[in-house]
Design a protein around this motif. Structure first.
Motif, short mmCIF file in Angstrom:
data_model
loop_
_atom_site.label_atom_id
_atom_site.label_comp_id
_atom_site.label_asym_id
_atom_site.label_seq_id
_atom_site.Cartn_x
_atom_site.Cartn_y
_atom_site.Cartn_z
N THR B 201 27.02 -55.57 -18.01
CA THR B 201 25.95 -56.54 -17.79
C THR B 201 25.00 -56.48 -18.98
OG1 THR B 201 26.10 -56.25 -15.41
CG2 THR B 201 24.07 -57.22 -16.24
N LEU B 202 24.75 -57.64 -19.58
CA LEU B 202 23.81 -57.72 -20.71
C LEU B 202 22.49 -58.28 -20.19
CD1 LEU B 202 26.20 -59.26 -23.41
CD2 LEU B 202 25.80 -56.85 -22.86
N HIS B 203 21.39 -57.61 -20.52
CA HIS B 203 20.07 -58.05 -20.07
C HIS B 203 19.41 -58.86 -21.18
CE1 HIS B 203 20.71 -55.32 -16.81
NE2 HIS B 203 20.71 -54.27 -17.61
N ILE B 204 18.99 -60.08 -20.84
CA ILE B 204 18.50 -61.03 -21.84
C ILE B 204 17.06 -61.41 -21.53
CG2 ILE B 204 18.93 -63.30 -22.87
CD1 ILE B 204 21.87 -62.90 -21.60
N CYS B 205 16.24 -61.49 -22.54
CA CYS B 205 14.84 -61.90 -22.36
C CYS B 205 14.48 -62.94 -23.41
CB CYS B 205 13.93 -60.68 -22.46
SG CYS B 205 12.33 -60.91 -21.69
N GLY B 206 13.62 -63.88 -23.05
CA GLY B 206 13.11 -64.83 -24.04
C GLY B 206 13.85 -66.16 -24.09
N LEU B 207 14.86 -66.34 -23.25
CA LEU B 207 15.59 -67.62 -23.20
C LEU B 207 15.80 -68.02 -21.75
CD1 LEU B 207 18.50 -66.99 -25.76
CD2 LEU B 207 16.54 -68.49 -26.12
N HIS B 236 16.38 -63.43 -13.17
CA HIS B 236 15.31 -62.65 -12.55
C HIS B 236 13.98 -63.14 -13.14
CE1 HIS B 236 18.31 -59.68 -11.21
NE2 HIS B 236 18.86 -59.86 -12.38
N PRO B 237 12.84 -62.78 -12.53
CA PRO B 237 11.57 -63.21 -13.13
C PRO B 237 11.43 -62.66 -14.56
CG PRO B 237 11.19 -62.38 -10.91
CD PRO B 237 12.62 -62.05 -11.26
N GLY B 238 11.52 -63.55 -15.54
CA GLY B 238 11.34 -63.13 -16.93
C GLY B 238 12.59 -62.69 -17.66
N THR B 239 13.68 -62.44 -16.95
CA THR B 239 14.92 -62.03 -17.62
C THR B 239 16.13 -62.73 -16.99
OG1 THR B 239 15.36 -60.19 -16.13
CG2 THR B 239 14.08 -59.69 -18.09
N VAL B 240 17.23 -62.73 -17.74
CA VAL B 240 18.50 -63.23 -17.22
C VAL B 240 19.56 -62.18 -17.52
CG1 VAL B 240 20.26 -65.03 -17.42
CG2 VAL B 240 17.84 -65.64 -17.60
N ASP B 241 20.43 -61.90 -16.54
CA ASP B 241 21.55 -61.00 -16.77
C ASP B 241 22.82 -61.81 -16.96
OD1 ASP B 241 19.95 -58.81 -16.48
OD2 ASP B 241 20.52 -58.40 -14.41
N LEU B 242 23.64 -61.38 -17.91
CA LEU B 242 24.97 -61.96 -18.06
C LEU B 242 25.97 -60.85 -17.75
CD1 LEU B 242 27.04 -64.13 -19.04
CD2 LEU B 242 26.78 -63.18 -21.33
N ARG B 243 26.73 -61.04 -16.67
CA ARG B 243 27.71 -60.02 -16.32
C ARG B 243 29.10 -60.48 -16.75
NH1 ARG B 243 26.55 -58.89 -11.22
NH2 ARG B 243 28.01 -60.42 -10.45
N ILE B 244 29.80 -59.64 -17.51
CA ILE B 244 31.17 -59.94 -17.93
C ILE B 244 32.08 -58.97 -17.18
CG2 ILE B 244 32.68 -60.23 -19.92
CD1 ILE B 244 30.15 -59.99 -21.70
N TYR B 274 18.19 -57.16 -24.69
CA TYR B 274 17.43 -55.92 -24.87
C TYR B 274 18.15 -54.68 -24.35
CZ TYR B 274 15.89 -56.54 -20.01
OH TYR B 274 15.86 -56.70 -18.65
N GLY B 275 19.17 -54.86 -23.55
CA GLY B 275 19.85 -53.69 -23.02
C GLY B 275 21.10 -54.05 -22.23
N GLU B 276 21.79 -53.01 -21.77
CA GLU B 276 23.03 -53.20 -21.01
C GLU B 276 22.99 -52.38 -19.72
OE1 GLU B 276 26.46 -52.24 -23.36
OE2 GLU B 276 25.85 -53.54 -25.02
N ASP B 277 23.73 -52.85 -18.73
CA ASP B 277 23.95 -52.12 -17.47
C ASP B 277 22.67 -51.50 -16.90
OD1 ASP B 277 26.64 -52.81 -17.45
OD2 ASP B 277 27.19 -51.13 -18.72
N GLY B 278 22.64 -50.20 -16.70
CA GLY B 278 21.50 -49.54 -16.03
C GLY B 278 20.22 -49.49 -16.85
N GLN B 279 20.25 -49.97 -18.08
CA GLN B 279 19.04 -49.91 -18.90
C GLN B 279 17.99 -50.91 -18.42
OE1 GLN B 279 20.88 -50.59 -22.83
NE2 GLN B 279 20.21 -48.52 -23.36
N THR B 280 16.73 -50.49 -18.43
CA THR B 280 15.64 -51.42 -18.14
C THR B 280 14.69 -51.35 -19.32
OG1 THR B 280 14.27 -49.71 -17.10
CG2 THR B 280 15.76 -50.93 -15.66
N LEU B 281 13.84 -52.36 -19.46
CA LEU B 281 12.89 -52.37 -20.56
C LEU B 281 12.04 -51.10 -20.54
CD1 LEU B 281 11.81 -56.09 -20.68
CD2 LEU B 281 12.59 -54.75 -22.64
#
Lengths: 434, 434
Positions: B201-207, B236-244, B274-281
């Protein structure tokens, strides 16, 4: 009456928490309706098809959320059309609304969003005022299916309604909620409100679930005597809810029995009940503070800002809440709040003495009437035998009155933070009432 | 393989949010398993019976949570026993564990808890180390049922597994999670792990979600070419996850394709990931701050403490996070942080100028290397035409560098708070990396 909710989205079977269930339940409860079953499936057309087919065979009202987006993995529209054997019809009006949505935001409409202008043949459109996917309401005739197997007859198709209302709503909670309030609830109210279910939820703090259960046992015995009377205990971090539901009979009688039962519970649990239904500790405190014309400042350590967050979730809280500090380091406790370094050395940062000096320092700094201060060990590390994880001190100052309480909480870091906040707010609320 | 989760508890169809789904999904994913369907029912023995009967006819693994408590409305044990046609057997050992649980806490055991010592005949007990209700695992033979109806055959009983594993877990997340980790996941891993599903899962912010969808469209086209490759976007509020997700084939090949796909996405979305899988900001920032030996202080206005709460959810955050202030009133901005009253008069409390003075004031006060400051209008009231609800300013100071950004968010009060925090953390993270 059976109402089933189908939640669609692979993210709901992965990391995303589904709050739509609770939002829907709350709104339905206002017209005496309750969800009897909720099913979550991923973005998988075959699973979606199965679940709709089954729910249509059981329920009078089938509500779905999600899968109406413009992207590649949104299958609800197409799949429901197949299940209901309805065509998808292009709506010029809906497309116009979507085009306007993008134009107002100065964004070019992505081609993908055109998909959202297709509507089930015969469905009523629920306009989406803040997003792009419209909702849809359609009434369909009973699903015919002969079932020979005793087991399946019992399990899922014993009750076959003559017609079913199917309501498709978008997944984003804000969009769903607005459609519920403006269209779905008024529609269902007119069609189904029975007026024959009443319920009240009592919010309890300061007693564990099993102790509440034991204390109210004599009242619970009524459940067996009074037809349609039901109780449920729901534990949250730091609080327990007791929901009393009553259905059947006429309205006057319902209100009477409910009131009597409620009074009996109040007699047993007394001041442990801090509120009812939509009331929260932060709302009740906000009202009291404004009524008493008092102001509040807070000093947090282990809760890291969560107390301020809870208090400021109430719109208008700025009228009484003036400021907060998160004094996470010993230096900041000393420098910002004037806690004596000897106090921290002698008693520790987590102690009655330190939390009281934090509260006094905050009062000097902010010049408010009231102060709430918290210091504790949220864990999972940082505990000792003498001062274990979960040890929390709370200080309350109201005018000249100063009180400190010691608590021991179990749970994860987040649970200990949440229990600390709820307990601190409850403590402050009780003192405010005195 | 089909895995179904049955969540039991009337509160889950009312006000209580069900996070057990997400906790279970996360743990199952670690051994390549996924929930195919999740069903929620209230504390209603008849509904519970129906749902278990149906799930047993479809799934290889049926996991339930809830309804194992000691109180009047806990029906899981008894109902499952009836569905499986198994006796409930008293376990002296389990009762001993429950008695010890209360003794260790110096609480007298309520009589009600004895109920929890009854186990399905033939089930393996999963001890509960932090609560009273034990879990249970039992394997049962396939459910026989002849179905004549084409519709029902298709919809629910087409696939009949030869045997089904039934796992009963308690509802409290902490208890459930510990049982999952210690017993259920190792048990299922040994029995079912295929090793043939990998996901990232890729965590995306800003788009926004739709823009991400459009940008990655060329990569999505692969989904059609590569068998078993799937994409999902989760907002999610402020972020989008892309799961492959990729399944099938041998492990080496899986890893290769997944790596290649991931790299393609990184090339398109770049620093928005900004991060992958279990990573949070907050985790990533904590690691960076410790590595760079920097310290942080924060000044919040509209977010009310939520920024501090997010940062301090990371155990060990006290090593770099020193203090925060919630300056909710203008007076506190002036008095605590030294914001000039002329600045607030001239530009307003929500302005580039004020948020920068807040950040500078915080740096003077806390003497940290880094400061993050937020000022905005969370709504729903307090907006004007010039400064609407959702207008938020964030200031970042890192050593000598000072930057302010302006944002416009949509949503409820809570959503605007959450989006502000996530965006501010993302902004800070990007500047930290420079």
């Amino acid at each position: 009456m059976k109402i089933e909710l189908i939640s669609i989205g692979s993210e709901l079977l992965a990391e995303k928490v589904n709050t739509n269930i609770n939002l829907l339940a709350e709104k339905l409860a206002t017209i005496g309706l309750a969800i009897s079953r909720q099913i979550t499936v991923g973005d998988n057309p075959e699973e979606i098809r199965q679940v709709f087919t089954e729910s249509l065979a059981r329920a009078e009202i089938v509500i779905s959320t999600g899968g109406l987006g413009p992207t590649f993995d949104d299958y609800t529209r197409g799949t429901v059309a197949k299940v209901l054997k309805k065509k998808l019809v292009f709506s010029r009006e809906v497309l116009g609304a979507i085009v306007r949505h993008f134009a107002e935001r100065n964004i070019e409409m992505p081609k993908e969003n055109e998909k959202q202008a297709y509507i089930l043949d015969g469905a009523e459109v629920i306009p989406n005022k803040i997003g792009t996917a419209p909702g849809q309401i359609i009434t369909v005739k009973r699903v015919k299916c002969k079932v020979k197997s005793e087991k399946l007859r019992e399990s899922s198709t014993f009750h076959i309604p003559p017609s079913t209302v199917v309501i498709l709503l978008p997944g984003p909670p804000r969009e769903m909620l607005l459609m519920l309030e403006e269209k779905v609830i008024p529609y269902l109210k007119e069609k189904y409100e029975t007026g024959l279910t009443r319920s009240v939820t009592l919010h309890i703090c300061g007693l564990p679930e099993s102790e509440i259960d034991e204390k109210i046992h004599p009242v619970l015995e009524q459940e067996k005597k009074t037809e349609g009377l039901k109780f449920a205990l729901i534990a949250h971090p730091g609080t327990v809810d007791l929901r009393i539901t009553l259905s059947g009979g006429d309205q006057m009688l319902l209100e009477q029995i409910l009131k009597k039962t409620k009074n009996e519970i109040y007699e047993i649990l007394g001041e442990n009940i801090y509120g009812e239904d939509g009331q929260t500790l932060e709302k009740i405190i906000a009202e009291l503070m404004l009524k008493k014309r008092k102001t509040l400042a807070i000093a947090e350590s282990c809760t890291g800002g969560l107390l301020g967050h809870r208090i400021t979730n109430i719109s208008g809280s700025s009228l009484y809440f003036k400021q907060g500090v998160v004094v996470y380091s010993n230096e900041s406790k000393i420098q910002v709040l004037g806690v004596k370094s000897e106090t921290i050395e002698k008693y520790g940062a987590v102690s009655q003495e330190t939390v009281l000096e934090m509260a006094r320092g905050m009062k000097n700094l902010a010049r408010t009437n009231c102060v709430l201060a918290i210091s504790g060990i949220a864990g999972p590390t940082g505990g000792t035998e003498e001062k274990p994880v979960g040890l929390v001190y709370v200080a309350v100052i109201i005018d000249e009155k100063e009180i400190v309480q010691e608590y021991h909480f179990l749970g994860s870091r987040l649970e200990i933070k949440e229990k600390s906040i709820t307990t601190a707010l409850d403590f402050f609320h009780r003192e405010l009432l005195k």
